[in-house]
Design an enzyme around this catalytic site. Structure first.
Site, short mmCIF file in Angstrom:
data_model
loop_
_atom_site.label_atom_id
_atom_site.label_comp_id
_atom_site.label_asym_id
_atom_site.label_seq_id
_atom_site.Cartn_x
_atom_site.Cartn_y
_atom_site.Cartn_z
N ASP A 16 32.86 46.40 42.62
CA ASP A 16 33.61 46.35 41.36
C ASP A 16 33.58 47.70 40.66
O ASP A 16 32.51 48.28 40.45
CB ASP A 16 33.00 45.29 40.43
CG ASP A 16 33.24 43.88 40.93
OD1 ASP A 16 34.06 43.71 41.85
OD2 ASP A 16 32.60 42.96 40.38
N GLY A 44 32.77 35.57 46.29
CA GLY A 44 31.79 34.92 47.15
C GLY A 44 30.39 35.47 46.90
O GLY A 44 29.43 34.70 46.71
N GLU A 143 39.33 34.63 48.50
CA GLU A 143 39.48 36.06 48.79
C GLU A 143 39.31 36.35 50.28
O GLU A 143 39.15 37.51 50.67
CB GLU A 143 38.48 36.88 47.96
CG GLU A 143 38.88 36.95 46.49
CD GLU A 143 37.93 37.76 45.64
OE1 GLU A 143 38.36 38.26 44.60
OE2 GLU A 143 36.73 37.88 46.00
N THR A 223 37.82 24.78 34.87
CA THR A 223 37.04 25.52 33.88
C THR A 223 38.00 26.15 32.88
O THR A 223 39.05 26.68 33.26
CB THR A 223 36.15 26.59 34.55
OG1 THR A 223 36.98 27.47 35.33
CG2 THR A 223 35.12 25.96 35.48
N ASP A 249 31.78 40.68 28.06
CA ASP A 249 32.50 40.89 29.32
C ASP A 249 32.51 39.56 30.09
O ASP A 249 31.47 39.10 30.54
CB ASP A 249 31.79 41.99 30.14
CG ASP A 249 32.46 42.25 31.49
OD1 ASP A 249 33.51 41.63 31.77
OD2 ASP A 249 31.93 43.08 32.26
N ASP A 255 32.37 32.66 38.56
CA ASP A 255 31.46 32.70 39.71
C ASP A 255 30.07 32.21 39.32
O ASP A 255 29.40 31.52 40.09
CB ASP A 255 31.36 34.13 40.26
CG ASP A 255 32.73 34.67 40.65
OD1 ASP A 255 33.57 33.86 41.08
OD2 ASP A 255 32.94 35.89 40.51
N SER A 285 26.46 34.42 31.04
CA SER A 285 26.79 35.60 31.86
C SER A 285 27.77 36.52 31.15
O SER A 285 27.87 37.70 31.48
CB SER A 285 27.36 35.16 33.21
OG SER A 285 28.73 34.79 33.08
N GLY A 290 29.36 43.42 33.49
CA GLY A 290 29.42 43.31 34.94
C GLY A 290 29.37 41.86 35.40
O GLY A 290 29.47 40.92 34.60
O1 RIB Z 1 35.30 36.86 39.63
C1 RIB Z 1 35.00 38.22 39.46
C2 RIB Z 1 35.18 38.95 40.74
O2 RIB Z 1 36.54 38.92 41.12
C3 RIB Z 1 34.82 40.41 40.72
O3 RIB Z 1 33.48 40.64 41.07
C4 RIB Z 1 35.82 41.04 41.67
O4 RIB Z 1 35.23 41.66 42.76
C5 RIB Z 1 36.76 39.93 42.07
O5 RIB Z 1 36.42 39.38 43.29
#
Ligand code: RIB
Length: 309
Positions: A16, A44, A143, A223, A249, A255, A285, A290
């Site tokens: 990222d 993932g 992804e 969500t 952020d 995730d 989070s 980040g």
């Molecule tokens: O959900 C956030 C993620 O989406 C980031 O870490 C980025 O890499 C994308 O996959």
């Protein structure tokens, strides 16, 4: 459960590149951003790290590139205590990368270049079959190639393993291939893009979840960011309320939800309790910068839970 939950993630790993900015350049224009952050990401990998931090034994099935990010990503999994036996470096491909833009209110925009993630194949799933069969839960996102997602859903169904699919980022889905899936967990934008049903209001989210259930998926969780989540089954559709936090952020909050939800379910919590706890884990989070580095450890999370109850 007396042993630790075993969670297997079949999915992406990215690097990222996050820029914090209050405005965006027009075509041909150069402007200054306020801050930059480089971190390990990918939906993932983030979900794997969240599950690990929540206390699970985690197994990652992924592909990284033959650039300097590839070995660094594998080393990050090892440092986090995630089993990376089935994370392979692919010759001639770049690693997945994600330029991310975060506005002052914490809202994010993400551009993903899939790189090696796009070469994760059903054969990789077969190679990891032993690890996957021993899991309490298999976690997937969008992804990696959809062919691999469908193949893994079928694998989980065949072996009776709980499976959670996070259809992010949204793309056209063959819902028939997901029949019997345990949990389909989009955010409001993904749910709307996949079904064409508007998800602006809570009642619309409930309607959208019901629409998704007609394809034979067993549970749908939508969500809703700062508005909590909707949990729907054929028996009931409920709203699980949010927690208030100071967001700086929101990247990776979805995730954090998925990884922690997989663990809370495997620990034996009821579905609505697990969703409630995952809502809090995800909200917390967003109070850090980040993705993986903003996720709480289990001890810190349990203290926060206790303080709020
Ligand atoms: O959900 C956030 C993620 O989406 C980031 O870490 C980025 O890499 C994308 O996959």
């Amino acid at each position: 459960m007396t042993r630790k939950p075993r969670i297997a993630v079949v999915g992406s790993a990215n690097i990222d590149l996050t820029t914090f900015t209050s405005e965006f350049p027009k075509p041909g224009e150069t402007i200054f951003g306020q801050k930059f952050d480089l971190g390990f990401g990918g939906k993932g990998a983030n979900q794997a790290v969240a599950a690990r931090l929540c206390g699970a034994d985690v197994f990652m099935v992924a592909r990284v590139g033959s650039d300097l990010f590839g070995p660094a990503t594998i080393e990050n999994f090892r440092q986090q205590g995630i089993d990376a036996t089935h994370v392979k470096q692919v010759k001639g491909l770049s690693s997945g990368v994600a330029p991310i833009f975060v506005e002052p209110n914490g809202q994010n925009r993400i551009l993903v270049v899939k790189g090696a993630n796009d070469s994760l194949s059903p054969a990789d799933v077969d190679e990891a079959a032993e690890v996957l069969r021993a899991a309490d839960c298999i976690v997937l996102q969008f992804e990696i190639p959809l062919e691999t997602v469908y193949y893994t859903v079928a694998f989980a169904r065949k072996h009776g393993i709980r499976c959670i699919l996070n259809p992010a980022p949204a793309q056209p889905v063959n819902l028939a291939a997901l029949e019997g899936l345990d949990y389909f967990v989009p955010n409001e934008h993904e749910a709307e893009a996949i079904t064409g049903v508007s998800v602006e209001a809570l009642e619309e989210a409930k309607q959208c979840a019901q629409t998704l259930l007609t394809s034979g998926i067993r549970r749908v969780i939508i969500t809703l960011g700062a508005n909590g989540s909707v949990l729907a089954s054929r028996e009931q559709t409920i709203h699980v309320p949010p927690f208030r936090v100071n967001t700086i952020d929101s990247t990776g909050a979805g995730d954090a939800f998925i990884g922690s939800f997989a663990v809370f379910l495997a620990e034996g919590l009821s579905e609505d309790e697990a969703v409630g706890r995952a809502n809090l884990y995800a909200a917390l989070s967003t109070t850090g910068v980040g993705t993986q580095k903003s996720f709480y450890t289990r001890d810190r999370f349990d203290r926060e839970c206790a303080a709020r109850s």
